[in-house]
Design an enzyme around this catalytic site. Structure first.
Site, PDB file in Angstrom:
ATOM      1  N   PRO A 296       1.083  -1.471   0.399  1.00 46.00           N
ATOM      2  CA  PRO A 296       0.011  -0.054   0.136  1.00 46.00           C
ATOM      3  C   PRO A 296       1.127   1.386   0.377  1.00 46.00           C
ATOM      4  CG  PRO A 296      -0.213  -1.141   1.962  1.00 46.00           C
ATOM      5  CD  PRO A 296       1.019  -1.924   0.948  1.00 46.00           C
ATOM      6  N   GLU A 297       0.546   2.255  -1.356  1.00 42.75           N
ATOM      7  CA  GLU A 297       1.295   3.503  -0.612  1.00 42.75           C
ATOM      8  C   GLU A 297       0.194   4.384  -0.408  1.00 42.75           C
ATOM      9  OE1 GLU A 297       2.764   4.920  -4.214  1.00 42.75           O
ATOM     10  OE2 GLU A 297       2.966   2.099  -5.054  1.00 42.75           O
TER      11      GLU A 297
ATOM     12  N   ARG B  64       1.866 -11.941   5.577  1.00 43.94           N
ATOM     13  CA  ARG B  64       3.339 -12.191   5.506  1.00 43.94           C
ATOM     14  C   ARG B  64       4.090 -11.487   6.845  1.00 43.94           C
ATOM     15  NH1 ARG B  64       5.960 -10.502   0.040  1.00 43.94           N
ATOM     16  NH2 ARG B  64       7.760 -10.964   0.882  1.00 43.94           N
TER      17      ARG B  64
ATOM     18  N   HIS C 282      -4.920 -15.726   8.227  1.00 43.49           N
ATOM     19  CA  HIS C 282      -4.226 -14.716   8.208  1.00 43.49           C
ATOM     20  C   HIS C 282      -4.869 -13.612   9.766  1.00 43.49           C
ATOM     21  CE1 HIS C 282      -2.183 -17.323   5.518  1.00 43.49           C
ATOM     22  NE2 HIS C 282      -3.137 -16.760   4.217  1.00 43.49           N
TER      23      HIS C 282
END
Ligand SMILES: [Zn+2]
Length: 274
Positions: A2-3, A114, A95
Protein backbone atom coordinates in the site's frame (compact mmCIF):
# COMPACT_ATOMS: atom_id res chain seq x y z
CA UNK A 1 2.48 -2.71 -1.03
CA UNK A 2 0.00 0.00 0.00
CA UNK A 3 1.15 3.54 -0.85
CA UNK A 4 -0.27 6.83 0.39
CA UNK A 5 -3.62 6.64 -1.47
CA UNK A 6 -4.27 3.08 -0.31
CA UNK A 7 -3.44 3.95 3.32
CA UNK A 8 -5.64 7.06 3.07
CA UNK A 9 -8.48 4.88 1.73
CA UNK A 10 -8.09 2.50 4.68
CA UNK A 11 -7.99 5.43 7.14
CA UNK A 12 -11.21 6.85 5.69
CA UNK A 13 -12.89 3.47 6.03
CA UNK A 14 -11.78 3.07 9.65
CA UNK A 15 -12.98 6.59 10.48
CA UNK A 16 -16.50 5.47 9.64
CA UNK A 17 -16.63 2.77 12.26
CA UNK A 18 -13.91 3.05 14.94
CA UNK A 19 -14.37 6.34 16.82
CA UNK A 20 -16.36 5.79 20.01
CA UNK A 21 -15.51 2.09 20.29
CA UNK A 22 -13.93 0.97 23.55
CA UNK A 23 -11.40 -1.86 23.62
CA UNK A 24 -12.48 -4.71 25.90
CA UNK A 25 -9.84 -7.23 24.87
CA UNK A 26 -6.92 -7.81 22.50
CA UNK A 27 -5.57 -11.06 21.10
CA UNK A 28 -2.09 -11.01 19.55
CA UNK A 29 -1.33 -14.09 17.46
CA UNK A 30 2.01 -12.91 16.05
CA UNK A 31 4.00 -11.29 18.86
CA UNK A 32 6.77 -9.81 16.67
CA UNK A 33 4.28 -7.38 15.11
CA UNK A 34 4.10 -5.42 18.38
CA UNK A 35 7.49 -3.76 18.23
CA UNK A 36 8.09 -1.18 20.94
CA UNK A 37 6.73 -2.95 23.98
CA UNK A 38 5.85 -6.44 25.21
CA UNK A 39 2.57 -7.99 24.15
CA UNK A 40 1.30 -7.94 27.75
CA UNK A 41 2.11 -4.22 28.11
CA UNK A 42 0.50 -3.54 24.70
CA UNK A 43 -2.70 -5.16 25.93
CA UNK A 44 -2.79 -3.51 29.33
CA UNK A 45 -1.96 -0.13 27.74
CA UNK A 46 -4.93 -0.28 25.36
CA UNK A 47 -7.68 -2.29 27.08
CA UNK A 48 -10.31 0.14 28.37
CA UNK A 49 -9.29 2.84 25.87
CA UNK A 50 -11.81 4.44 23.50
CA UNK A 51 -10.86 5.26 19.90
CA UNK A 52 -11.12 9.00 19.29
CA UNK A 53 -9.80 9.42 15.74
CA UNK A 54 -7.82 7.78 12.95
CA UNK A 55 -5.26 9.70 10.92
CA UNK A 56 -2.31 9.14 8.59
CA UNK A 57 1.21 10.44 8.17
CA UNK A 58 3.11 9.12 5.16
CA UNK A 59 2.20 5.43 4.95
CA UNK A 60 1.59 5.15 8.72
CA UNK A 61 -1.83 4.92 10.35
CA UNK A 62 -2.17 6.95 13.54
CA UNK A 63 -4.85 5.98 16.06
CA UNK A 64 -5.64 8.43 18.83
CA UNK A 65 -7.57 7.36 21.94
CA UNK A 66 -9.73 9.64 24.11
CA UNK A 67 -7.09 9.57 26.87
CA UNK A 68 -4.49 10.91 24.41
CA UNK A 69 -2.71 7.53 24.12
CA UNK A 70 -1.63 6.66 20.59
CA UNK A 71 -1.08 3.60 18.40
CA UNK A 72 0.87 3.70 15.12
CA UNK A 73 0.62 0.98 12.47
CA UNK A 74 2.58 0.39 9.29
CA UNK A 75 1.01 -2.19 6.96
CA UNK A 76 4.27 -2.96 5.07
CA UNK A 77 3.63 -5.56 2.35
CA UNK A 78 0.31 -7.23 3.11
CA UNK A 79 -1.23 -5.72 6.28
CA UNK A 80 -4.93 -4.97 6.20
CA UNK A 81 -7.70 -4.08 8.65
CA UNK A 82 -11.08 -5.75 8.51
CA UNK A 83 -13.54 -3.41 10.12
CA UNK A 84 -16.36 -4.41 12.47
CA UNK A 85 -19.05 -3.94 9.82
CA UNK A 86 -17.43 -6.21 7.28
CA UNK A 87 -17.77 -9.95 6.80
CA UNK A 88 -14.35 -11.51 6.28
CA UNK A 89 -13.79 -14.45 3.96
CA UNK A 90 -12.25 -17.68 5.29
CA UNK A 91 -8.95 -16.94 3.52
CA UNK A 92 -8.64 -13.67 5.42
CA UNK A 93 -9.46 -15.20 8.76
CA UNK A 94 -6.51 -17.59 8.31
CA UNK A 95 -4.09 -14.65 8.49
CA UNK A 96 -5.54 -12.63 11.37
CA UNK A 97 -2.59 -11.56 13.54
CA UNK A 98 -4.18 -9.12 15.99
CA UNK A 99 -7.81 -8.86 17.15
CA UNK A 100 -9.34 -5.93 19.00
CA UNK A 101 -12.60 -6.71 20.79
CA UNK A 102 -14.94 -3.90 21.70
CA UNK A 103 -17.41 -3.45 24.54
CA UNK A 104 -20.29 -3.40 22.01
CA UNK A 105 -19.40 -6.94 20.89
CA UNK A 106 -17.85 -5.94 17.55
CA UNK A 107 -14.24 -6.60 16.53
CA UNK A 108 -11.49 -5.05 14.44
CA UNK A 109 -9.26 -7.68 12.85
CA UNK A 110 -5.75 -7.10 11.58
CA UNK A 111 -4.88 -9.51 8.80
CA UNK A 112 -1.32 -9.85 7.46
CA UNK A 113 -0.22 -12.98 5.53
CA UNK A 114 3.46 -11.98 5.44
CA UNK A 115 3.58 -10.51 8.98
CA UNK A 116 5.85 -7.55 8.19
CA UNK A 117 3.36 -4.95 9.51
CA UNK A 118 4.19 -3.18 12.78
CA UNK A 119 2.31 -1.81 15.80
CA UNK A 120 3.75 0.70 18.25
CA UNK A 121 2.10 2.55 21.15
CA UNK A 122 2.91 5.91 22.74
CA UNK A 123 1.65 7.83 25.76
CA UNK A 124 -0.43 11.00 25.51
CA UNK A 125 1.52 13.98 24.21
CA UNK A 126 4.47 11.99 22.87
CA UNK A 127 5.59 12.52 19.28
CA UNK A 128 5.89 9.07 17.70
CA UNK A 129 9.49 8.76 16.42
CA UNK A 130 8.10 7.42 13.14
CA UNK A 131 6.93 10.98 12.43
CA UNK A 132 10.51 12.24 12.55
CA UNK A 133 11.71 9.54 10.18
CA UNK A 134 9.65 10.74 7.24
CA UNK A 135 9.79 13.82 5.03
CA UNK A 136 7.07 16.27 4.08
CA UNK A 137 3.55 15.16 3.37
CA UNK A 138 2.94 15.73 -0.39
CA UNK A 139 -0.70 16.77 0.10
CA UNK A 140 0.21 19.27 2.83
CA UNK A 141 0.02 22.67 1.13
CA UNK A 142 2.84 23.94 3.35
CA UNK A 143 5.19 21.85 1.19
CA UNK A 144 6.51 23.91 -1.73
CA UNK A 145 8.47 23.13 -4.88
CA UNK A 146 11.19 25.44 -3.56
CA UNK A 147 11.63 23.19 -0.47
CA UNK A 148 11.96 20.10 -2.68
CA UNK A 149 14.39 21.85 -5.04
CA UNK A 150 16.48 22.95 -2.03
CA UNK A 151 16.59 19.42 -0.55
CA UNK A 152 17.45 17.99 -3.97
CA UNK A 153 20.50 20.23 -4.44
CA UNK A 154 22.77 17.70 -2.74
CA UNK A 155 21.20 14.61 -4.36
CA UNK A 156 23.19 13.51 -7.38
CA UNK A 157 21.21 10.27 -7.73
CA UNK A 158 18.25 9.87 -10.14
CA UNK A 159 15.10 11.81 -9.30
CA UNK A 160 13.09 8.57 -9.38
CA UNK A 161 15.18 7.10 -6.55
CA UNK A 162 15.02 10.34 -4.54
CA UNK A 163 11.22 10.42 -4.71
CA UNK A 164 11.05 6.91 -3.24
CA UNK A 165 13.10 8.04 -0.23
CA UNK A 166 10.54 8.51 2.57
CA UNK A 167 12.81 11.08 4.22
CA UNK A 168 12.68 13.25 1.09
CA UNK A 169 8.91 13.09 0.65
CA UNK A 170 6.51 10.82 2.53
CA UNK A 171 4.13 8.19 1.27
CA UNK A 172 5.18 7.66 -2.34
CA UNK A 173 5.99 4.19 -3.67
CA UNK A 174 6.85 2.85 -7.08
CA UNK A 175 3.43 3.20 -8.71
CA UNK A 176 2.80 6.86 -7.95
CA UNK A 177 6.42 7.95 -8.49
CA UNK A 178 6.43 6.45 -12.02
CA UNK A 179 3.04 7.99 -12.78
CA UNK A 180 3.91 11.45 -11.42
CA UNK A 181 7.18 11.58 -13.39
CA UNK A 182 5.23 10.71 -16.54
CA UNK A 183 2.66 13.45 -15.96
CA UNK A 184 5.47 15.94 -15.27
CA UNK A 185 7.32 14.85 -18.44
CA UNK A 186 10.54 14.20 -16.50
CA UNK A 187 13.06 11.49 -17.41
CA UNK A 188 13.34 9.26 -14.30
CA UNK A 189 17.10 8.87 -14.81
CA UNK A 190 17.91 12.58 -14.47
CA UNK A 191 19.92 13.54 -11.41
CA UNK A 192 17.65 15.18 -8.82
CA UNK A 193 20.11 18.05 -8.38
CA UNK A 194 19.86 18.95 -12.09
CA UNK A 195 16.11 19.58 -12.00
CA UNK A 196 15.37 23.30 -11.97
CA UNK A 197 12.77 24.91 -9.71
CA UNK A 198 10.27 25.36 -12.55
CA UNK A 199 10.24 21.59 -13.10
CA UNK A 200 9.89 20.86 -9.38
CA UNK A 201 6.78 23.04 -9.56
CA UNK A 202 5.35 20.88 -12.33
CA UNK A 203 6.45 17.68 -10.59
CA UNK A 204 4.90 18.57 -7.21
CA UNK A 205 1.65 19.43 -8.95
CA UNK A 206 1.79 16.09 -10.84
CA UNK A 207 2.43 14.20 -7.56
CA UNK A 208 -0.54 15.89 -5.91
CA UNK A 209 -2.94 15.35 -8.79
CA UNK A 210 -1.96 11.68 -9.16
CA UNK A 211 -2.43 11.12 -5.41
CA UNK A 212 -5.75 12.97 -5.28
CA UNK A 213 -7.14 11.04 -8.22
CA UNK A 214 -5.97 7.75 -6.72
CA UNK A 215 -7.60 8.60 -3.37
CA UNK A 216 -10.85 9.47 -5.18
CA UNK A 217 -10.72 6.04 -6.83
CA UNK A 218 -9.89 4.21 -3.55
CA UNK A 219 -6.31 3.48 -4.60
CA UNK A 220 -4.81 1.00 -7.02
CA UNK A 221 -5.67 -2.69 -6.93
CA UNK A 222 -2.49 -4.37 -8.01
CA UNK A 223 -1.66 -7.56 -6.11
CA UNK A 224 -4.14 -7.80 -3.26
CA UNK A 225 -4.96 -4.32 -2.03
CA UNK A 226 -8.52 -3.91 -0.75
CA UNK A 227 -9.90 -1.03 1.27
CA UNK A 228 -11.37 -1.63 4.72
CA UNK A 229 -14.85 -2.31 3.36
CA UNK A 230 -13.34 -4.57 0.69
CA UNK A 231 -13.98 -2.19 -2.19
CA UNK A 232 -11.47 -2.68 -4.97
CA UNK A 233 -9.42 0.40 -5.89
CA UNK A 234 -9.92 1.65 -9.45
CA UNK A 235 -6.78 3.71 -10.12
CA UNK A 236 -5.16 0.84 -12.08
CA UNK A 237 -7.42 1.82 -15.00
CA UNK A 238 -5.75 5.26 -15.05
CA UNK A 239 -2.14 4.05 -15.11
CA UNK A 240 -0.12 5.64 -17.92
CA UNK A 241 3.20 3.81 -17.51
CA UNK A 242 3.26 1.54 -14.44
CA UNK A 243 3.51 -2.12 -15.54
CA UNK A 244 2.79 -1.14 -19.16
CA UNK A 245 6.17 -2.18 -20.64
CA UNK A 246 5.91 -2.61 -24.43
CA UNK A 247 2.43 -1.08 -24.62
CA UNK A 248 1.88 2.17 -26.53
CA UNK A 249 2.00 5.43 -24.57
CA UNK A 250 -1.54 6.74 -24.14
CA UNK A 251 -0.29 10.23 -25.08
CA UNK A 252 2.14 9.76 -27.98
CA UNK A 253 2.01 6.09 -29.05
CA UNK A 254 5.70 5.37 -28.36
CA UNK A 255 6.24 2.06 -26.52
CA UNK A 256 6.60 2.25 -22.73
CA UNK A 257 10.01 1.10 -21.49
CA UNK A 258 11.21 -0.44 -18.25
CA UNK A 259 14.60 0.07 -16.60
CA UNK A 260 16.01 -1.00 -13.21
CA UNK A 261 16.91 1.71 -10.70
CA UNK A 262 18.02 0.75 -7.17
CA UNK A 263 16.62 -2.79 -7.57
CA UNK A 264 13.18 -1.46 -8.56
CA UNK A 265 11.51 -1.33 -11.97
CA UNK A 266 10.93 2.10 -13.46
CA UNK A 267 8.35 2.49 -16.22
CA UNK A 268 8.46 5.52 -18.52
CA UNK A 269 7.75 6.85 -22.02
CA UNK A 270 11.05 7.63 -23.79
CA UNK A 271 9.32 10.27 -25.93
CA UNK A 272 7.18 12.12 -23.34
CA UNK A 273 9.89 11.94 -20.66
CA UNK A 274 13.02 13.00 -22.50
ZN1 LIG B 1 4.55 9.18 -24.65
Amino acid sequence: MPELPEVETIVRGLRECLPGKTVSGIAVHREKQVVNTSVSSFKSFLVGETFESVGRFGKYLHFLFSSGKQMVTHLRMTGKFIDPCMVAGDAELRHVRIEFEFTDGSRLLYNDPRTFGTFTVYPAGATPPEMNRIGSEPLDLKLTARMLAFQAKIRTIPVKVVLLDQKFIAGLGNIYVCEALFHAGIDPARAACDIPLAEWDVLLEAIRSVLRRAIDLNGTSISDFRSVDDKTGQFQDMLMVYQRTGEPCRKCGELIERIRQSQRSTFFCPHCQS
